[in-house]
Motif scaffolding. Structure first.
Motif, short mmCIF file in Angstrom:
data_model
loop_
_atom_site.label_atom_id
_atom_site.label_comp_id
_atom_site.label_asym_id
_atom_site.label_seq_id
_atom_site.Cartn_x
_atom_site.Cartn_y
_atom_site.Cartn_z
N GLU A 154 33.05 12.27 -22.30
CA GLU A 154 31.59 12.23 -22.37
C GLU A 154 31.01 11.14 -21.48
N GLY A 155 31.87 10.25 -20.96
CA GLY A 155 31.38 9.21 -20.06
C GLY A 155 31.34 9.65 -18.62
N CYS A 156 32.50 10.01 -18.08
CA CYS A 156 32.59 10.35 -16.65
C CYS A 156 32.56 11.85 -16.38
N SER A 157 32.62 12.66 -17.46
CA SER A 157 32.60 14.13 -17.36
C SER A 157 33.88 14.69 -16.75
N ASP A 158 34.91 13.87 -16.57
CA ASP A 158 36.19 14.37 -16.08
C ASP A 158 36.88 15.17 -17.19
N TRP A 159 37.85 15.99 -16.78
CA TRP A 159 38.59 16.83 -17.72
C TRP A 159 40.04 16.38 -17.78
N PHE A 160 40.64 16.47 -18.97
CA PHE A 160 41.99 15.96 -19.18
C PHE A 160 42.84 16.94 -19.98
N HIS A 161 44.13 17.03 -19.59
CA HIS A 161 45.09 17.76 -20.41
C HIS A 161 45.44 16.90 -21.62
#
Length: 224
Positions: free
Chosen positions: A158-165
């Protein structure tokens, strides 16, 4: 005297009796493989032709390649329903068509509520002679910096909007699905980082559950 080649004409559509469905240029179809143990071929119809009596119907197709058929083969980020639009054209009997299918754009595929047996997606064009892909850069995600596989679950910070496995952030898929909020290590407030380090076992009920986390399959633009 040698007989000349029988004249042929282009037709706008045709209904193969084996599938009882009308096909036309632009449609994608599943075609019978040379070996029945192999998956069906995927092709796009370029045009349809027949003899002057409307018989001996053939289709000019442009083949889609599966990752296994490309230089380098299947890689981790290739989806199970991914195909590449190739520069390989061919002329086939209409009798080899075994059904129609849909090859979606990458974006529209990721928005499907459910993926059917006849659903595929394409995000690359493929040069069968040189092995080159277009585009030659793809999106990357997560700490592992891998291109997106739409078959894989990912969570969004929710901070950087990056996606993670989940596995890359030391979570199970089940844990990721229960998150209310998620902040990656970079975006997590400093005080919560200390709390996380002190109470590792409460990571999912403390610093990581802080707002509604999106857990879904989605494309985030960046490049390798």
């Amino acid at each position: 005297m040698a007989r000349g080649k029988a004249p042929r004409r282009t037709i706008e559509s045709y209904t193969p009796r084996q599938i009882n469905t009308t096909i036309k240029p632009g449609d994608c179809v599943l075609m019978r493989p040379a070996e029945r143990s192999n998956p069906q071929y995927v092709a796009r119809i370029e045009w349809i032709e027949a003899d002057v009596r409307g018989g001996n119907v053939k289709v000019h197709v442009r083949w889609y390649y599966r990752p296994e058929e490309s230089v380098g083969g299947r890689r981790q980020f290739h989806g199970s329903k991914e195909v590449f639009l190739s520069d390989h054209y061919d002329l086939q009997s209409v009798d080899t068509i075994e059904g129609k299918c849909t090859v979606h754009s990458f974006k529209s595929y990721t928005k499907l509520d459910a993926v059917g047996n006849e659903d595929y997606f394409c995000r690359f064009e493929y040069n069968s002679c040189t092995g080159a892909f277009n585009p030659d850069r793809v999106a990357v995600y997560c700490k592992c910096e891998m291109p997106y596989n739409p078959d894989d679950l990912m969570v969004q910070c929710e901070g950087c909007s990056d996606w993670f496995h989940p596995a890359c952030i030391e979570m199970t898929a089940e844990e990721a699905k229960t998150l209310d909020h998620f902040f990656c290590e970079t975006c997590l407030p400093q005080g919560q980082k200390k709390l996380q380090n002190s109470h590792t076992t409460s990571r999912h009920s403390g610093g990581y559950k802080t707002a509604t986390t999106e857990v879904k399959k989605m494309h985030k633009p960046s490049v390798i």
